[in-house]
Scaffold this motif. Structure first.
Motif, PDB file in Angstrom:
ATOM      1  N   MET A  14       1.686  -0.895  -5.020  1.00  0.00           N
ATOM      2  CA  MET A  14       1.530  -2.202  -5.648  1.00  0.00           C
ATOM      3  C   MET A  14       1.147  -2.079  -7.114  1.00  0.00           C
ATOM      4  O   MET A  14       1.607  -2.848  -7.960  1.00  0.00           O
ATOM      5  N   PHE A  15       0.285  -1.093  -7.424  1.00  0.00           N
ATOM      6  CA  PHE A  15      -0.223  -0.954  -8.787  1.00  0.00           C
ATOM      7  C   PHE A  15       0.320   0.278  -9.515  1.00  0.00           C
ATOM      8  O   PHE A  15      -0.156   0.621 -10.595  1.00  0.00           O
ATOM      9  N   SER A  16       1.310   0.941  -8.902  1.00  0.00           N
ATOM     10  CA  SER A  16       1.966   2.108  -9.522  1.00  0.00           C
ATOM     11  C   SER A  16       0.948   3.174  -9.913  1.00  0.00           C
ATOM     12  O   SER A  16       0.942   3.684 -11.044  1.00  0.00           O
ATOM     13  N   VAL A  17       0.059   3.501  -8.964  1.00  0.00           N
ATOM     14  CA  VAL A  17      -0.924   4.563  -9.177  1.00  0.00           C
ATOM     15  C   VAL A  17      -0.814   5.561  -8.028  1.00  0.00           C
ATOM     16  O   VAL A  17      -0.077   5.335  -7.054  1.00  0.00           O
ATOM     17  N   ASP A  18      -1.529   6.664  -8.134  1.00  0.00           N
ATOM     18  CA  ASP A  18      -1.518   7.662  -7.055  1.00  0.00           C
ATOM     19  C   ASP A  18      -2.921   8.173  -6.735  1.00  0.00           C
ATOM     20  O   ASP A  18      -3.083   9.223  -6.123  1.00  0.00           O
ATOM     21  N   ASN A  19      -3.942   7.413  -7.177  1.00  0.00           N
ATOM     22  CA  ASN A  19      -5.315   7.922  -7.034  1.00  0.00           C
ATOM     23  C   ASN A  19      -6.225   6.977  -6.250  1.00  0.00           C
ATOM     24  O   ASN A  19      -7.449   7.055  -6.361  1.00  0.00           O
ATOM     25  N   THR A  20      -5.650   6.067  -5.459  1.00  0.00           N
ATOM     26  CA  THR A  20      -6.487   5.194  -4.634  1.00  0.00           C
ATOM     27  C   THR A  20      -7.276   6.026  -3.627  1.00  0.00           C
ATOM     28  O   THR A  20      -6.743   6.954  -3.008  1.00  0.00           O
ATOM     29  N   ILE A  21      -8.545   5.710  -3.469  1.00  0.00           N
ATOM     30  CA  ILE A  21      -9.459   6.430  -2.574  1.00  0.00           C
ATOM     31  C   ILE A  21      -9.610   5.660  -1.269  1.00  0.00           C
ATOM     32  O   ILE A  21      -9.600   4.428  -1.255  1.00  0.00           O
ATOM     33  N   VAL A  22      -9.749   6.367  -0.152  1.00  0.00           N
ATOM     34  CA  VAL A  22     -10.024   5.731   1.137  1.00  0.00           C
ATOM     35  C   VAL A  22     -11.497   5.906   1.480  1.00  0.00           C
ATOM     36  O   VAL A  22     -12.008   7.023   1.538  1.00  0.00           O
ATOM     37  N   VAL A  23     -12.184   4.781   1.681  1.00  0.00           N
ATOM     38  CA  VAL A  23     -13.571   4.787   2.159  1.00  0.00           C
ATOM     39  C   VAL A  23     -13.650   3.792   3.302  1.00  0.00           C
ATOM     40  O   VAL A  23     -13.552   2.589   3.086  1.00  0.00           O
ATOM     41  N   HIS A  24     -13.776   4.288   4.515  1.00  0.00           N
ATOM     42  CA  HIS A  24     -13.835   3.406   5.683  1.00  0.00           C
ATOM     43  C   HIS A  24     -15.103   2.556   5.657  1.00  0.00           C
ATOM     44  O   HIS A  24     -16.158   3.024   5.226  1.00  0.00           O
ATOM     45  N   ASN A  25     -14.993   1.310   6.112  1.00  0.00           N
ATOM     46  CA  ASN A  25     -16.189   0.502   6.306  1.00  0.00           C
ATOM     47  C   ASN A  25     -17.074   1.184   7.337  1.00  0.00           C
ATOM     48  O   ASN A  25     -16.596   1.618   8.392  1.00  0.00           O
ATOM     49  N   GLY A  26     -18.347   1.261   7.054  1.00  0.00           N
ATOM     50  CA  GLY A  26     -19.273   1.908   7.980  1.00  0.00           C
ATOM     51  C   GLY A  26     -20.384   0.973   8.400  1.00  0.00           C
ATOM     52  O   GLY A  26     -20.593  -0.070   7.787  1.00  0.00           O
ATOM     53  N   VAL A  27     -21.073   1.331   9.462  1.00  0.00           N
ATOM     54  CA  VAL A  27     -22.192   0.531   9.942  1.00  0.00           C
ATOM     55  C   VAL A  27     -23.379   1.447  10.229  1.00  0.00           C
ATOM     56  O   VAL A  27     -23.220   2.662  10.371  1.00  0.00           O
ATOM     57  N   ASP A  28     -24.550   0.835  10.322  1.00  0.00           N
ATOM     58  CA  ASP A  28     -25.762   1.552  10.709  1.00  0.00           C
ATOM     59  C   ASP A  28     -25.719   1.745  12.228  1.00  0.00           C
ATOM     60  O   ASP A  28     -26.028   0.830  12.984  1.00  0.00           O
ATOM     61  N   VAL A  29     -25.321   2.925  12.646  1.00  0.00           N
ATOM     62  CA  VAL A  29     -25.118   3.185  14.077  1.00  0.00           C
ATOM     63  C   VAL A  29     -26.381   2.920  14.889  1.00  0.00           C
ATOM     64  O   VAL A  29     -26.337   2.280  15.946  1.00  0.00           O
ATOM     65  N   ASP A  30     -27.525   3.391  14.402  1.00  0.00           N
ATOM     66  CA  ASP A  30     -28.773   3.227  15.148  1.00  0.00           C
ATOM     67  C   ASP A  30     -29.089   1.752  15.395  1.00  0.00           C
ATOM     68  O   ASP A  30     -29.603   1.383  16.450  1.00  0.00           O
TER      69      ASP A  30
END
Length: 223
Positions: free
Chosen positions: A73-89
């Motif tokens: 979409m933005f003609s880039v190649d450096n998008t990072i993946v960071v999954h949504n996380g939760v406080d497991v405890d």
């Protein structure tokens, strides 16, 4: 470093020259093709393109398919993946408070509680959710629907509840801080969204060991 999400990018563009040299990150929290291909987000899309070009803005995706889509979409190649996380405890280690929660909410002890957590808007598909529950109650006589959330469709949702005649078997809660305890009281988590990025509430429900019935529009990386 500045990290933004939601419709905030458009506020950075006017000061782009003043923050030159500052590291910028933007997290896309919803399905990118829907998020940026709407008229009301045109300004956001233009701001992202400008900041990528002039301020080296880095995009953050929630899963790999979103990363590929944002790169294209933005003609880039450096998008990072960071999954949504939760406080497991916080969600996994909740004491058995089901009976207490049901009493507080005036829900019968023997109820089969179908739960949903999400903002009352079109994306979350509450009208279909109510249709599902209406069909379920005819097969599961003790079924009870517990929804947590508020939003622009509240009146429409409440009206449909009345139209279906399920007002005595349904409850909507707003502005709750006891989500782990409410999940403990649910028997199944129903999540029929039209689209999502990587929904935190669905991750929380899984951490809370709830059986989840989920629409097939949600990325498998959520599971």
């Amino acid at each position: 470093t500045i990290h933004v999400h939601l419709p905030i990018l458009k506020h950075l563009k006017p000061i782009a020259s003043r923050i030159n040299g500052v590291k910028l990150f933007y997290t896309c929290h919803n399905e990118s093709s829907r998020l940026f291909n709407t008229n009301d987000r045109a300004e956001e899309f233009d701001a992202a393109k400008y900041l990528i070009k002039h301020n080296n803005l880095i995009l953050i995706a929630l899963h790999d398919d979103m990363r590929v889509e944002l790169n294209e979409m933005f003609s880039v190649d450096n998008t990072i993946v960071v999954h949504n996380g939760v406080d497991v405890d916080r969600f996994a280690n909740v004491s058995d408070c089901r009976k207490d929660i049901l009493h507080q909410l005036n829900i019968p002890d023997d109820a089969f509680v179908v739960g949903h957590i999400g903002r009352l808007n079109v994306q979350k598909n509450h009208m279909f959710l109510l249709d599902i529950f209406d069909a379920l109650k005819d097969k599961q006589s003790n079924a009870f629907l517990l929804m947590v959330g508020s939003g622009p469709l509240k009146e429409q949702v409440e009206q449909k509840i009345l139209d279906l005649g399920i007002q005595n078997r349904c409850k909507i809660l707003e502005h709750r801080t006891d989500i782990p305890e409410l999940l403990k009281a649910m028997d199944v988590f129903l999540f029929p969204s039209v689209h999502e990025g990587l929904p935190v509430t669905l991750v929380e429900a899984q951490v809370a060991n709830k059986r989840c019935v989920v629409s097939d529009t949600i990325t498998s990386e959520c599971f």
